[in-house]
Design an enzyme around this catalytic site. Structure first.
Site, PDB file in Angstrom:
ATOM      1  N   VAL A  93      32.953   0.211 -15.949  1.00  0.00           N
ATOM      2  CA  VAL A  93      34.096   1.098 -16.791  1.00  0.00           C
ATOM      3  C   VAL A  93      34.312   0.332 -18.052  1.00  0.00           C
ATOM      4  O   VAL A  93      34.558  -0.623 -17.985  1.00  0.00           O
ATOM      5  CB  VAL A  93      35.293   0.588 -15.469  1.00  0.00           C
ATOM      6  CG1 VAL A  93      36.727   1.465 -15.581  1.00  0.00           C
ATOM      7  CG2 VAL A  93      34.846   1.484 -14.277  1.00  0.00           C
ATOM      8  N   CYS A  94      35.581   1.233 -18.638  1.00  0.00           N
ATOM      9  CA  CYS A  94      35.982   0.548 -19.905  1.00  0.00           C
ATOM     10  C   CYS A  94      35.120  -0.042 -21.413  1.00  0.00           C
ATOM     11  O   CYS A  94      34.018   0.488 -21.129  1.00  0.00           O
ATOM     12  CB  CYS A  94      37.492   0.034 -19.158  1.00  0.00           C
ATOM     13  SG  CYS A  94      39.053  -0.699 -20.551  1.00  0.00           S
ATOM     14  N   THR A  95      36.034  -1.177 -21.431  1.00  0.00           N
ATOM     15  CA  THR A  95      34.815  -1.717 -23.009  1.00  0.00           C
ATOM     16  C   THR A  95      33.705  -2.207 -22.024  1.00  0.00           C
ATOM     17  O   THR A  95      32.408  -2.798 -23.165  1.00  0.00           O
ATOM     18  CB  THR A  95      35.315  -2.891 -23.384  1.00  0.00           C
ATOM     19  OG1 THR A  95      35.552  -3.568 -22.898  1.00  0.00           O
ATOM     20  CG2 THR A  95      36.255  -1.785 -24.550  1.00  0.00           C
ATOM     21  N   GLY A 146      35.416   5.839 -18.455  1.00  0.00           N
ATOM     22  CA  GLY A 146      36.343   5.467 -19.473  1.00  0.00           C
ATOM     23  C   GLY A 146      37.304   4.269 -19.616  1.00  0.00           C
ATOM     24  O   GLY A 146      37.529   3.030 -18.415  1.00  0.00           O
TER      25      GLY A 146
END
Length: 270
Positions: A142-144, A192
């Site tokens: 998730v995310c970075t 994201g």
């Protein structure tokens, strides 16, 4: 006010406790004493990475869903000392890198820009992610966190997403950026920014069990998003807000770019 009898209360408690094993009917969740049975030995094993300066929400959102679905969750770090997160909430690993069994079903990597940058530059963390990802049935983030997967060579030739501020860097790590909240490509699943971890968690539960189990988890959490503003994406926020954010974080953006370039140079050429 309507009163519930004992049978109805127990039925609701069983629903709230979800399943005794992932995908099992909710009525099997509690015994007659109301206690939850132990997680079955054959429940999916999920290794969730923890590291300093990570975003707590990236971990906690999907972890909550995995917990309700009765999976075997392992929080994995370099050691078992608590690490600081973006909100100051310390999180301690339950397993060190050396403790993880070979038969992992899911590798999960959260994000947090500067924590991800540090992790991408740490050989021990990179090696753990690479080694575990190569044998896991699902490789996820998730995310970075997807940048860390990419730095470990696990996204080459795969569709992927990340936080909107870094998606332009994914191709340098061999990934193909797809602009979506959750992207699934074969056994890779990436989400994201932090709140996408909710959609990601439901999507993965549906893959590990079935859609009905995922729907139960969504109902238990009353996940029916209705945000007060439409500014959760660059498109919704508009150029003025996006540009203001980027103008306030040039050093962080530069550090991320440099870490990705360093990681890209370390990746094999073939």
């Amino acid at each position: 006010m309507m009163k519930l009898d004992r049978r109805q209360i127990l039925a609701l408690a069983a629903l709230a406790g979800a399943t005794g094993a992932i995908g099992a009917p909710p009525a099997a969740a509690h015994d007659k004493t109301g206690k939850m049975p132990p997680i079955p030995e054959d429940a999916p094993k999920i290794a969730m990475l923890v590291f300093p300066r990570m975003v707590a929400l990236d971990l906690i959102n999907p972890m909550t869903m995995f917990k309700i679905a009765r999976t075997n969750i392992m929080l994995v770090g370099k050691d078992k000392q608590p690490v600081n997160t973006d909100v100051g909430l310390p999180i301690a690993a339950t397993h060190s890198f050396a403790d993880i069994p070979d038969d992992i079903d899911v590798l999960f990597v959260p994000g947090g820009t500067m924590g991800t940058v540090d992790a991408m530059r740490d050989p021990e963390t990179l090696e753990f992610v690479r080694r575990t990802g190569e044998r896991a049935k699902w490789v996820t983030s998730v995310c970075t966190g997807s940048l860390l997967l990419g730095a470990a060579g696990l996204l080459r030739g795969y569709d992927a997403t990340s936080h909107w501020t870094v998606t332009h860097l994914l191709p340098q790590l061999g990934a193909n950026h797809v602009d979506d909240r959750v992207v699934i490509d074969r056994n890779r699943m990436t989400g994201g920014g932090a709140t996408a971890g909710l959609d990601f968690g439901l999507s993965l539960v549906a893959q590990l069990a079935d859609e009905e189990t995922a729907k139960r988890v969504q109902l238990i959490l009353e996940y029916a998003p209705a945000p007060p503003f439409d500014s959760g994406t660059p498109q919704g926020a508009g150029p003025e807000l996006v540009e203001a954010f980027q103008a306030a974080t040039p050093w962080m953006q530069e550090q991320t770019r440099l870490a990705v370039e360093e990681a890209a140079r370390r990746l094999p050429t073939s």
